[in-house]
Motif scaffolding. Structure first.
Motif, short mmCIF file in Angstrom:
data_model
loop_
_atom_site.label_atom_id
_atom_site.label_comp_id
_atom_site.label_asym_id
_atom_site.label_seq_id
_atom_site.Cartn_x
_atom_site.Cartn_y
_atom_site.Cartn_z
N PHE A 214 1.03 -1.56 0.38
CA PHE A 214 0.30 -0.23 0.23
C PHE A 214 0.81 1.35 0.11
CE2 PHE A 214 -3.70 -2.26 2.27
CZ PHE A 214 -4.50 -3.18 1.40
N TRP A 215 2.31 1.21 0.70
CA TRP A 215 3.00 2.71 0.91
C TRP A 215 4.36 1.89 0.14
CZ3 TRP A 215 -0.91 5.78 2.41
CH2 TRP A 215 -1.55 5.08 3.23
N HIS A 216 5.15 3.36 -0.27
CA HIS A 216 6.12 3.16 -0.11
C HIS A 216 7.41 4.25 0.26
CE1 HIS A 216 5.37 -0.35 -3.37
NE2 HIS A 216 3.78 1.14 -3.53
N PHE A 217 8.04 3.46 0.88
CA PHE A 217 8.90 4.46 1.20
C PHE A 217 10.13 4.63 0.73
CE2 PHE A 217 5.76 2.01 4.59
CZ PHE A 217 5.30 3.37 5.43
N THR A 218 10.78 6.17 1.98
CA THR A 218 11.40 6.31 1.22
C THR A 218 12.39 6.51 3.03
OG1 THR A 218 11.51 8.71 1.90
CG2 THR A 218 11.84 7.80 -0.82
N PRO A 219 14.04 6.71 2.73
CA PRO A 219 14.54 7.60 3.94
C PRO A 219 13.92 8.07 4.82
CG PRO A 219 16.32 6.17 3.08
CD PRO A 219 14.99 6.75 1.76
N GLN A 220 13.64 9.04 3.90
CA GLN A 220 13.03 10.53 5.12
C GLN A 220 11.18 10.00 5.35
OE1 GLN A 220 14.07 10.36 1.77
NE2 GLN A 220 16.39 11.53 2.73
N THR A 221 10.77 9.51 4.60
CA THR A 221 9.45 8.89 5.18
C THR A 221 8.92 7.68 6.29
OG1 THR A 221 8.54 8.07 3.10
CG2 THR A 221 8.44 9.83 2.88
N LEU A 222 9.99 6.99 5.76
CA LEU A 222 9.93 6.04 7.32
C LEU A 222 9.99 6.32 8.20
CD1 LEU A 222 9.61 3.03 7.27
CD2 LEU A 222 11.53 2.69 7.05
N GLN A 223 11.24 7.76 8.21
CA GLN A 223 12.09 7.99 9.27
C GLN A 223 10.21 8.97 10.59
OE1 GLN A 223 16.20 9.04 9.91
NE2 GLN A 223 15.76 8.92 7.71
N ALA A 224 9.91 9.35 8.80
CA ALA A 224 8.81 10.57 9.49
C ALA A 224 7.60 9.58 9.91
CB ALA A 224 8.25 11.14 8.75
#
Length: 306
Positions: A214-224
């Protein structure tokens, strides 16, 4: 298949831009495509519209958890599990561990052999087929948000390739946070949408895995996401450890239309799994050497906020 639009899991925004329409590699016989969109406000990439909860429950059949020709990949999977156990050992303390989304219990078995006190949580009963009874008794089959462990039960909680599947990832992290001890550790691993592979392969990157992711994370969005759930990120790294198994599934086992194209033109690869394994290790090493900060898997180690 019934679909529903969704808002961003991080900021709640309803505004997003279409990135591309992606085929479903697992469901390609149905000729389905799904839209990937990027949130205007925070940049999180989401699948929208996506299947409803009832539709997704029907898609998680036993074959989802078991690759075809499993003998070809069993040893590689064992190597991956040993690496994960080593990572847990080097980044955590204490031995009572909960694996959220434990699937068929492979990691629980590896951790138990390393003398961890293991517990698993898995929402889909079909995933537990074939799990030995001794291990099965340590797994609860219930929704993550409804789990009822006592507060402060675990030294470590892990989610390996689970967060991208969850309808409400931040809320789920908040729900399981209370099960950690005050000095406990959370470990997350997801596909890295900021990786070189993701950029190069675009809508055909196999880690998109629509509609399951459902979601595709980058380092920035996963940390958020981790920070919104009440965690402090202590380590953020990318990894290529799973590369050989992914390559086997992709090229050898017919996990995609691209695999079928490859096999038609290179039939020897199906008969020579050792060659595919060797190429997989070469790609793994190449990822590490050439793209050290942009490998296809993303890991976080987090602590609870005081």
């Amino acid at each position: 298949m019934k679909l529903e639009p969704v808002n961003c899991a991080l900021c709640g925004s309803t505004e997003s831009d279409l990135i591309f329409s992606v085929p479903s590699l697992r469901l390609r016989a149905q000729n389905l495509r799904f839209d990937l969109r990027r949130c205007h406000q925070c940049g999180l990439v989401l699948l929208s519209p996506r299947p409803t909860g009832e539709a997704m429950a029907a898609l998680y059949q036993p074959q989802y958890y078991t690759a075809p020709h499993r003998d070809f990949v069993r040893r590689l999977e064992e190597l991956i599990l040993r690496e994960r156990v080593s990572f847990v050992r080097s980044h955590t303390s204490g031995n009572r561990i909960l694996d959220v989304g434990c699937g068929n219990g492979g990691l629980l078995h590896a951790l138990s052999e390393a003398e961890y006190d293991v517990h698993g949580l898995e929402p889909y009963q079909d995933a537990l087929a074939g799990v030995p009874e001794g291990l099965r008794s340590r797994i609860r089959c219930e929704p993550f948000e409804a789990a009822s462990y006592p507060e402060g039960s675990f030294d470590v909680i892990t989610l390996w390739h689970v967060l991208e599947h969850l309808a409400r990832p931040v809320e789920t992290l908040q729900s399981i946070r209370k099960f950690l001890k005050s000095d406990g550790t959370l470990i997350l691993e997801v596909p890295n949408f900021a990786s070189c592979e993701a950029r190069w392969l675009g809508p055909y990157w196999y880690n998109l895995d629509a509609p399951y992711h459902f979601w595709h994370f980058t380092p920035q969005t996963l940390q958020a996401a981790a920070q919104q759930a009440g965690f402090q990120v202590t380590t953020c790294v990318t990894s290529a450890v799973t590369r050989p198994v992914w390559l086997l599934n992709y090229l050898l086992l017919g996990a995609s239309a691209a695999a079928e194209w490859w096999q038609t033109r290179h039939p020897a690869w199906r008969k020579q799994p050792q060659m595919t394994m060797a190429l997989g290790f070469l790609f793994c090493s190449g990822n590490r050497l050439l793209f050290a900060g942009s490998c296809p898997m993303l890991r976080l180690v987090c602590r609870k906020f005081a």
